[in-house]
Design an enzyme around this catalytic site. Structure first.
Site, short mmCIF file in Angstrom:
data_model
loop_
_atom_site.label_atom_id
_atom_site.label_comp_id
_atom_site.label_asym_id
_atom_site.label_seq_id
_atom_site.Cartn_x
_atom_site.Cartn_y
_atom_site.Cartn_z
N ASP A 114 0.83 -1.21 0.00
CA ASP A 114 0.00 0.00 0.00
C ASP A 114 0.86 1.26 0.00
O ASP A 114 0.38 2.35 -0.30
CB ASP A 114 -0.97 0.00 1.19
N GLU A 115 2.15 1.12 0.36
CA GLU A 115 3.01 2.30 0.45
C GLU A 115 3.21 2.98 -0.90
O GLU A 115 3.64 4.13 -0.97
CB GLU A 115 4.36 1.93 1.07
N TYR A 118 12.13 2.87 -0.86
CA TYR A 118 11.51 1.54 -0.89
C TYR A 118 10.21 1.57 -1.69
O TYR A 118 10.03 0.80 -2.64
CB TYR A 118 11.24 1.04 0.54
P1 NAD Z 1 11.41 -10.09 3.84
O1 NAD Z 1 12.40 -8.97 3.83
O2 NAD Z 1 11.10 -10.77 5.12
O3 NAD Z 1 11.88 -11.22 2.81
C1 NAD Z 1 12.38 -10.93 1.56
C2 NAD Z 1 12.96 -12.22 0.97
O4 NAD Z 1 13.43 -11.93 -0.35
C3 NAD Z 1 14.13 -12.78 1.76
O5 NAD Z 1 14.00 -14.16 1.91
C4 NAD Z 1 15.34 -12.43 0.90
O6 NAD Z 1 16.42 -13.34 1.06
C5 NAD Z 1 14.74 -12.49 -0.49
N1 NAD Z 1 15.49 -11.67 -1.47
C6 NAD Z 1 15.88 -10.38 -1.33
N2 NAD Z 1 16.57 -9.98 -2.41
C7 NAD Z 1 16.58 -11.05 -3.27
C8 NAD Z 1 17.11 -11.25 -4.57
N3 NAD Z 1 17.78 -10.28 -5.20
N4 NAD Z 1 16.94 -12.45 -5.14
C9 NAD Z 1 16.27 -13.45 -4.51
N5 NAD Z 1 15.75 -13.31 -3.27
C10 NAD Z 1 15.90 -12.13 -2.66
O7 NAD Z 1 10.10 -9.49 3.16
P2 NAD Z 1 8.58 -9.75 3.53
O8 NAD Z 1 8.20 -8.90 4.67
O9 NAD Z 1 8.33 -11.20 3.58
O10 NAD Z 1 7.88 -9.12 2.24
C11 NAD Z 1 7.59 -9.93 1.09
C12 NAD Z 1 6.99 -9.04 0.03
O11 NAD Z 1 5.83 -8.38 0.53
C13 NAD Z 1 7.92 -7.93 -0.46
O12 NAD Z 1 7.80 -7.80 -1.84
C14 NAD Z 1 7.41 -6.69 0.24
O13 NAD Z 1 7.66 -5.52 -0.51
C15 NAD Z 1 5.92 -6.99 0.34
N6 NAD Z 1 5.24 -6.34 1.47
C16 NAD Z 1 5.60 -6.60 2.75
C17 NAD Z 1 4.90 -6.01 3.80
C18 NAD Z 1 5.23 -6.29 5.24
O14 NAD Z 1 4.54 -5.75 6.12
N7 NAD Z 1 6.21 -7.11 5.56
C19 NAD Z 1 3.87 -5.10 3.52
C20 NAD Z 1 3.56 -4.85 2.19
C21 NAD Z 1 4.23 -5.49 1.18
#
Ligand code: NAD
Length: 335
Positions: A136-137, A159
């Site tokens: 949502d950001e 981000y």
């Molecule tokens: P996280 O940071 O916990 O996990 C990210 C994962 O991606 C990790 O396992 C990391 O090793 C892997 N990764 C990073 N760079 C990489 C690359 N170049 N190649 C392969 N793997 C790679 O993130 P999360 O909180 O699980 O978020 C997952 C998705 O959801 C993201 O796209 C994030 O933008 C989105 N999101 C998260 C939230 C939240 O509250 N956590 C909210 C909105 C959207």
């Protein structure tokens, strides 16, 4: 979802060793998404500081699970892995706003270039649906009301700007090439296995260790909290029933200020306001996020099932019971 020749769908899941991706994998492989029962899942993950192989231990031995350690910007690797799959759920990203303020190169490389690399390979091999997990950001900050999916993008942090860029590239692959891309934009997730740099696990683990918690600015920024399990249920519905080229907001229905969140965490951990330290506000800190998720409800039947107070209490209990999961991470990996 199209199926492979033996009719067992093969899903490529990027970033599956992180917080949300690993929840999706564990749920899928333990029968939590009945329409996807029996699907094969390959996790492609670089194992950055945020990727933790232990998050996948509960399902590592399940039939149909495979793990590939690699970078989504590695075009040759992505091409060969993509060729073996029928659908993609793309979680991999640099995901922490504060880190993007410190330095944003990795955010542009992984979130923008990495997403493009995956889309290109999906197009070459005719792979879809391609569910692009966004945030949502990308909409910016909203003083009142809630964003529908049609609102313009106005991201404020490096981000969110990198995620907005990847959303647009993903949608362009649908509009230009007809690739079955589906974009989801969720609110703030919480739950077990979240890296202890994000506010809820940071505050919980600090409080469990008798340390202070840093509250940004006046603490009145508002976030809508979404249990990671509700988010993953929403994603599974989009994968199963969503439409190509569409955007779906995924919300949790609990909007509270960071002060209110802190209050609940203090109570759950048996601490008082003496444990709170007000710190200088995050640069460019968005005041309020709020998504309108009626489209997801009306089109695919989504409805969040987790009550926030219960989910938060369970999350606190999980961190209390799983010190070995987070203690090392906090010592070694947080900047
Ligand atoms: P996280 O940071 O916990 O996990 C990210 C994962 O991606 C990790 O396992 C990391 O090793 C892997 N990764 C990073 N760079 C990489 C690359 N170049 N190649 C392969 N793997 C790679 O993130 P999360 O909180 O699980 O978020 C997952 C998705 O959801 C993201 O796209 C994030 O933008 C989105 N999101 C998260 C939230 C939240 O509250 N956590 C909210 C909105 C959207």
């Amino acid at each position: 979802m199209p199926a492979s020749t033996d009719t067992t769908p093969r899903i490529l899941l990027t970033g599956g060793a992180g917080f949300i991706g690993s929840h999706f994998v564990r749920t899928l492989l333990t029968g939590g998404f009945p329409p996807l029962a029996g699907a094969h899942v390959t996790v492609l993950d670089k194992l950055t500081y945020a990727g933790n192989p232990a998050n996948l231990d509960p399902v590592r031995d399940r039939t149909g699970f495979a793990f590939v350690e690699g970078d989504i910007t590695d075009a040759a690797l992505v091409d060969s892995v993509m060729a073996e799959h029928d659908a993609v759920v793309h979680f991999a990203a640099e995901s922490h706003v504060d880190r993007s303020i410190e330095g944003s190169a990795d955010f542009v490389i992984t979130n923008v270039v990495g997403t493009h690399t995956l889309l290109d390979a999906a197009l070459r091999h005719g792979v879809g649906p391609f569910v692009h997990v966004s945030t949502d950001e990308v909409y910016g900050s909203i003083p009142e009301g809630s964003w529908p999916e049609t609102d313009p993008l106005a991201p404020n942090s490096p981000y969110s700007a990198s995620k907005a860029s990847s959303d647009l590239i993903a949608l362009s692959y649908h509009r230009t090439h007809g690739l079955d891309v589906r974009v989801t934009r969720c609110s703030n997730n919480y739950g077990p296995y979240q890296f202890p740099e994000k506010v809820i696990p940071l505050f919980i683990t600090n409080l469990l260790d008798g340390q202070k918690v840093p509250l940004y600015g006046d603490g009145l920024n508002v976030r809508d909290w979404l249990h990671v399990d509700d988010h993953c249920q929403g994603l599974a519905l989009v994968l199963e029933k969503g439409r190509a080229g569409e955007i779906y907001n995924i919300g949790g229905g609990t909007e509270i200020t960071n002060r209110e969140l802190t209050e609940r965490l203090l109570k759950a951990c048996g601490a008082s306001w003496d444990s709170v330290e007000y710190v200088e506000d995050r640069k460019g800190h968005d005041r309020r996020y709020s998504v309108d998720w009626t489209k997801l409800r009306d089109e695919v039947g989504y409805s969040p099932r987790h009550d926030f107070d219960t989910g938060l209490a369970e999350t606190v209990a999980w961190y209390r019971d799983n010190r070995t999961w987070w203690e090392g991470l906090k010592q070694e990996r947080t900047p």
